[in-house]
Design an enzyme around this catalytic site. Structure first.
Site, PDB file in Angstrom:
ATOM      1  N   TYR A 143       5.300 -18.937 -13.883  1.00 51.75           N
ATOM      2  CA  TYR A 143       4.396 -17.961 -13.280  1.00 51.75           C
ATOM      3  C   TYR A 143       3.588 -18.604 -12.147  1.00 51.75           C
ATOM      4  CZ  TYR A 143       0.943 -14.251 -12.754  1.00 51.75           C
ATOM      5  OH  TYR A 143       0.157 -13.251 -12.232  1.00 51.75           O
TER       6      TYR A 143
HETATM    7  N1  LIG Z   1      -3.325  -8.908 -14.614  1.00 46.67           N
HETATM    8  C1  LIG Z   1      -3.783 -10.013 -14.123  1.00 46.67           C
HETATM    9  O1  LIG Z   1      -4.680 -10.670 -14.691  1.00 46.67           O
HETATM   10  C2  LIG Z   1      -3.227 -10.541 -12.832  1.00 46.67           C
HETATM   11  C3  LIG Z   1      -3.854 -11.630 -12.226  1.00 46.67           C
HETATM   12  C4  LIG Z   1      -3.359 -12.122 -11.036  1.00 46.67           C
HETATM   13  C5  LIG Z   1      -2.255 -11.545 -10.453  1.00 46.67           C
HETATM   14  N2  LIG Z   1      -1.644 -10.485 -11.073  1.00 46.67           N
HETATM   15  C6  LIG Z   1      -0.463  -9.926 -10.413  1.00 46.67           C
HETATM   16  O2  LIG Z   1      -0.690  -8.545 -10.174  1.00 46.67           O
HETATM   17  C7  LIG Z   1       0.582  -7.895 -10.003  1.00 46.67           C
HETATM   18  C8  LIG Z   1       0.581  -6.578 -10.763  1.00 46.67           C
HETATM   19  O3  LIG Z   1       0.539  -6.854 -12.149  1.00 46.67           O
HETATM   20  P1  LIG Z   1      -0.429  -6.080 -13.153  1.00 46.67           P
HETATM   21  O4  LIG Z   1      -1.353  -7.095 -13.711  1.00 46.67           O
HETATM   22  O5  LIG Z   1      -0.980  -4.892 -12.507  1.00 46.67           O
HETATM   23  O6  LIG Z   1       0.587  -5.751 -14.333  1.00 46.67           O
HETATM   24  P2  LIG Z   1       1.162  -4.358 -14.902  1.00 46.67           P
HETATM   25  O7  LIG Z   1       2.207  -4.776 -15.883  1.00 46.67           O
HETATM   26  O8  LIG Z   1       0.079  -3.475 -15.359  1.00 46.67           O
HETATM   27  O9  LIG Z   1       1.870  -3.721 -13.623  1.00 46.67           O
HETATM   28  C9  LIG Z   1       3.026  -4.287 -13.074  1.00 46.67           C
HETATM   29  C10 LIG Z   1       4.013  -3.194 -12.751  1.00 46.67           C
HETATM   30  O10 LIG Z   1       5.163  -3.815 -12.149  1.00 46.67           O
HETATM   31  C11 LIG Z   1       6.314  -3.179 -12.646  1.00 46.67           C
HETATM   32  N3  LIG Z   1       7.486  -4.087 -12.557  1.00 46.67           N
HETATM   33  C12 LIG Z   1       7.737  -5.196 -13.260  1.00 46.67           C
HETATM   34  N4  LIG Z   1       8.943  -5.692 -12.922  1.00 46.67           N
HETATM   35  C13 LIG Z   1       9.438  -4.874 -11.967  1.00 46.67           C
HETATM   36  C14 LIG Z   1      10.642  -4.869 -11.216  1.00 46.67           C
HETATM   37  N5  LIG Z   1      11.600  -5.783 -11.426  1.00 46.67           N
HETATM   38  N6  LIG Z   1      10.825  -3.899 -10.293  1.00 46.67           N
HETATM   39  C15 LIG Z   1       9.883  -2.940 -10.090  1.00 46.67           C
HETATM   40  N7  LIG Z   1       8.732  -2.886 -10.802  1.00 46.67           N
HETATM   41  C16 LIG Z   1       8.508  -3.857 -11.707  1.00 46.67           C
HETATM   42  C17 LIG Z   1       6.001  -2.852 -14.090  1.00 46.67           C
HETATM   43  O11 LIG Z   1       6.832  -1.815 -14.613  1.00 46.67           O
HETATM   44  C18 LIG Z   1       4.520  -2.449 -13.988  1.00 46.67           C
HETATM   45  O12 LIG Z   1       4.392  -1.041 -13.803  1.00 46.67           O
HETATM   46  C19 LIG Z   1       1.633  -8.901 -10.455  1.00 46.67           C
HETATM   47  O13 LIG Z   1       2.244  -9.480  -9.329  1.00 46.67           O
HETATM   48  C20 LIG Z   1       0.818  -9.935 -11.211  1.00 46.67           C
HETATM   49  O14 LIG Z   1       1.434 -11.189 -11.228  1.00 46.67           O
HETATM   50  C21 LIG Z   1      -2.107  -9.974 -12.240  1.00 46.67           C
END
Ligand SMILES: NC(=O)c1ccc[n+]([C@@H]2O[C@H](COP(=O)([O-])OP(=O)(O)OC[C@H]3O[C@@H](n4cnc5c(N)ncnc54)[C@H](O)[C@@H]3O)[C@@H](O)[C@H]2O)c1
Length: 297
Positions: A156
């Site tokens: 990650y």
């Molecule tokens: N949640 C945290 O604490 C956090 C922190 C830093 C960065 N992020 C980043 O934020 C971004 C969004 O994540 P989130 O936290 O909102 O999670 P989340 O799981 O709520 O949303 C992510 C979405 O991406 C979709 N997804 C996953 N794989 C996919 C694919 N192959 N094709 C199309 N859609 C796909 C999922 O179905 C989901 O709806 C990610 O890149 C994550 O790494 C999250």
């Protein structure tokens, strides 16, 4: 990009969390929305919700990691509107466990979703955005782990470093265009990422200590920042043309010593007889004007 009204945005990972929240914040500014996600029912429901609130929005089933699916996504987008904002946000957690025991199939999957998809997204939309010669914006979701890596998944963390690198390099490459670039680096956010990762990861589900760590992470993230506030910051950064989107200032005290260590490591040259790199020559050889836009702009 000052005026978002009626501008079309393409958002990946838009069925949940930060992607969905950013779609909602863009809708509040009058933008038109293409919500793309691997979960067809959830992304259609999200689009229907936005339409019910008066927004112009469609949902699109797309696995961002599958290069072959992007042509269809591009066609569907073109039929809806001229994409001016691209938010390449879909991402999955890398899973836990020691690096030497990491499943290569899971590694390839995490990189395909978190890194390779940025290329597919840009191959689909960036050329058209540049050709418009009008204000456009590209935002990529990295993470605070790419600034201060905590002791979690190497897959990650390294994929988020790659995303930061893509954004930094693209910022130089696009310096002479009207396409602004931002990189979102949030700390902890209360989203579904742990459950999403468990549901989508290939191969066997995590067991033992790795499964326990995932469960612990789920608990920790539940008290993280509201994705709604993060989505609003993303929109502000698009409007203000900000490159770094740092939503969690509490990490600054950990970033400072890390950057200081890096600076201190610039000691004497390894070759005292060497005149030093011709950095201007390097930039000119690559047909670029400058190395770091933030220094000169
Ligand atoms: N949640 C945290 O604490 C956090 C922190 C830093 C960065 N992020 C980043 O934020 C971004 C969004 O994540 P989130 O936290 O909102 O999670 P989340 O799981 O709520 O949303 C992510 C979405 O991406 C979709 N997804 C996953 N794989 C996919 C694919 N192959 N094709 C199309 N859609 C796909 C999922 O179905 C989901 O709806 C990610 O890149 C994550 O790494 C999250």
């Amino acid at each position: 990009m000052k005026d978002l009204k009626d501008k079309t945005a393409f958002i990946t990972g838009a069925a949940s969390g930060i992607g969905l929240a950013t779609a909602q914040a863009l809708a509040a500014k009058g933008a038109r929305l293409i919500l793309a996600d691997i979960e067809p029912a959830r992304v259609e429901a999200a689009a229907a919700d936005l339409r019910a609130q008066g927004a112009d929005a469609i949902g699109l089933a797309l696995n961002v990691a599958e290069e072959g699916e992007w042509a269809r996504a591009g066609e569907a987008a073109a039929a809806f509107g001229e994409v001016r904002i691209l938010f390449s946000n879909a991402g999955v957690g890398g899973g836990s466990g020691k690096f030497e025991t990491y499943d290569p199939e899971v590694w390839r999957w995490a990189y395909a979703v978190n890194v390779h998809a940025h290329l597919y997204a840009c191959r689909t939309f960036l050329g058209g955005m540049k050709a418009l010669d009008a204000p456009c914006h590209l935002a990529l979701t990295s993470s605070m782990v790419a600034i201060v890596p905590p002791p979690i998944s190497v897959a990650y963390i390294s994929s988020k470093f790659a995303t930061l690198g893509i954004a930094m390099a693209l910022r130089n490459e696009l310096a002479d265009t009207q396409v602004g670039v931002s990189v979102l680096c949030p700390g902890m956010a209360a989203t579904n990422i742990v459950a999403t990762t468990a549901r989508l990861r290939p191969g066997a589900s995590e067991q033992g200590a790795a499964a326990q760590t995932a469960q612990n992470m789920s608990g920790v993230l539940a008290s993280g920042m509201s994705p709604a506030r993060i989505g609003e910051r993303v929109v502000h950064a698009i409007e203000a043309g900000e490159f770094y989107i740092f939503t969690h200032p509490e990490w600054k005290r950990l970033a400072e010593p890390q950057i200081a260590e890096m600076m201190a490591a610039f000691g004497a040259s390894a070759d005292p007889d060497y005149v030093g790199d011709d950095i201007d020559g390097l930039i000119a050889a690559n047909g670029a004007r400058q190395l770091n836009v933030s220094v000169t702009r």
